[in-house]
Design a protein around this motif. Sequence first.
Motif, mmCIF file in Angstrom:
data_model
loop_
_atom_site.group_PDB
_atom_site.id
_atom_site.type_symbol
_atom_site.label_atom_id
_atom_site.label_comp_id
_atom_site.label_asym_id
_atom_site.label_seq_id
_atom_site.Cartn_x
_atom_site.Cartn_y
_atom_site.Cartn_z
ATOM 1 N N HIS A 1 48.690 -49.555 -4.179
ATOM 2 C CA HIS A 1 49.777 -50.296 -4.836
ATOM 3 C C HIS A 1 50.522 -49.349 -5.778
ATOM 4 N N SER A 2 49.754 -48.625 -6.565
ATOM 5 C CA SER A 2 50.331 -47.670 -7.504
ATOM 6 C C SER A 2 51.099 -46.573 -6.769
ATOM 7 N N PHE A 3 50.527 -46.096 -5.689
ATOM 8 C CA PHE A 3 51.157 -45.039 -4.883
ATOM 9 C C PHE A 3 52.520 -45.467 -4.349
ATOM 10 N N TYR A 4 52.572 -46.621 -3.685
ATOM 11 C CA TYR A 4 53.840 -47.064 -3.091
ATOM 12 C C TYR A 4 54.859 -47.460 -4.150
ATOM 13 N N ALA A 5 54.422 -48.078 -5.236
ATOM 14 C CA ALA A 5 55.348 -48.423 -6.326
ATOM 15 C C ALA A 5 55.941 -47.150 -6.932
ATOM 16 N N SER A 6 55.106 -46.136 -7.081
ATOM 17 C CA SER A 6 55.573 -44.861 -7.615
ATOM 18 C C SER A 6 56.627 -44.236 -6.699
ATOM 19 N N TRP A 7 56.374 -44.292 -5.397
ATOM 20 C CA TRP A 7 57.338 -43.707 -4.463
ATOM 21 C C TRP A 7 58.631 -44.523 -4.392
ATOM 22 N N GLU A 8 58.546 -45.814 -4.544
ATOM 23 C CA GLU A 8 59.782 -46.611 -4.596
ATOM 24 C C GLU A 8 60.616 -46.202 -5.811
ATOM 25 N N ASN A 9 59.956 -45.968 -6.940
ATOM 26 C CA ASN A 9 60.672 -45.527 -8.147
ATOM 27 C C ASN A 9 61.250 -44.130 -7.986
ATOM 28 N N LYS A 10 60.506 -43.237 -7.324
ATOM 29 C CA LYS A 10 61.024 -41.885 -7.083
ATOM 30 C C LYS A 10 62.278 -41.943 -6.222
ATOM 31 N N LEU A 11 62.266 -42.815 -5.220
ATOM 32 C CA LEU A 11 63.440 -42.932 -4.359
ATOM 33 C C LEU A 11 64.655 -43.434 -5.127
ATOM 34 N N LYS A 12 64.433 -44.406 -5.999
ATOM 35 C CA LYS A 12 65.550 -44.955 -6.788
ATOM 36 C C LYS A 12 66.175 -43.885 -7.681
ATOM 37 N N ALA A 13 65.393 -42.909 -8.090
ATOM 38 C CA ALA A 13 65.880 -41.858 -8.983
ATOM 39 C C ALA A 13 66.650 -40.760 -8.243
ATOM 40 N N LEU A 14 66.587 -40.748 -6.926
ATOM 41 C CA LEU A 14 67.282 -39.711 -6.158
ATOM 42 C C LEU A 14 68.783 -39.985 -6.127
ATOM 43 N N PRO A 15 69.581 -38.920 -6.038
ATOM 44 C CA PRO A 15 71.048 -39.077 -6.049
ATOM 45 C C PRO A 15 71.616 -39.473 -4.683
ATOM 46 N N TYR A 16 71.348 -40.697 -4.268
ATOM 47 C CA TYR A 16 71.719 -41.182 -2.934
ATOM 48 C C TYR A 16 73.206 -40.978 -2.623
#
Length: 190
Positions: free
Chosen positions: A60-75
Amino acid sequence: MNKRIFKTVSIFCLTALLLSASYKNDSDLVTHISYYQADQQMMNRKYPIKFSTEYFQRMHSFYASWENKLKALPYETYSVEEKVDYQLLKRNIQIAFRNLKNSEQETKKIAQLIPWSTTIVDFQKLRSVGTFIEGKSLADRLAKMNEQIKAVGTNYKSFDNLTPQNFAHALIVVDQFRRSLTESYKFYEG
């Protein structure tokens, strides 16, 4: 002549700058994709049993962390190809997270079938960090686990609330515990 050279050099520098920015974004996204895949493989090695409470919490922590990392990327700065890669990575993370949540719910439903599972989970946890496990102590725990398994078998009438889907999931879970013990036995017996 000087104006012509200046224009040529300016165009060259601008092109190099644009290509550099594009390469940096691509490299950044490719790096994130590589890190995600490496992290996911590491988690699969660290947690050989995918149906423990510890595994569910960590993932849960792993996937939540990766969702947050994606949101921080300059899409918005990504090219079309990079945006496709971003969306594919995002989709893969979302699907894996949803599957994890579904598996956790299914595992909770069958908890009454696997009360003995903590014995194996605890054993694997100790084994994964190289803790010495006394043979006699482990044999006693496995004998107790065997009694718990027999008790589950004699109380089968109390499982009327379970569906065929629950039993199918239970087969998968039990098979993973069996494989985990088999691998451990092979490791220690050579």
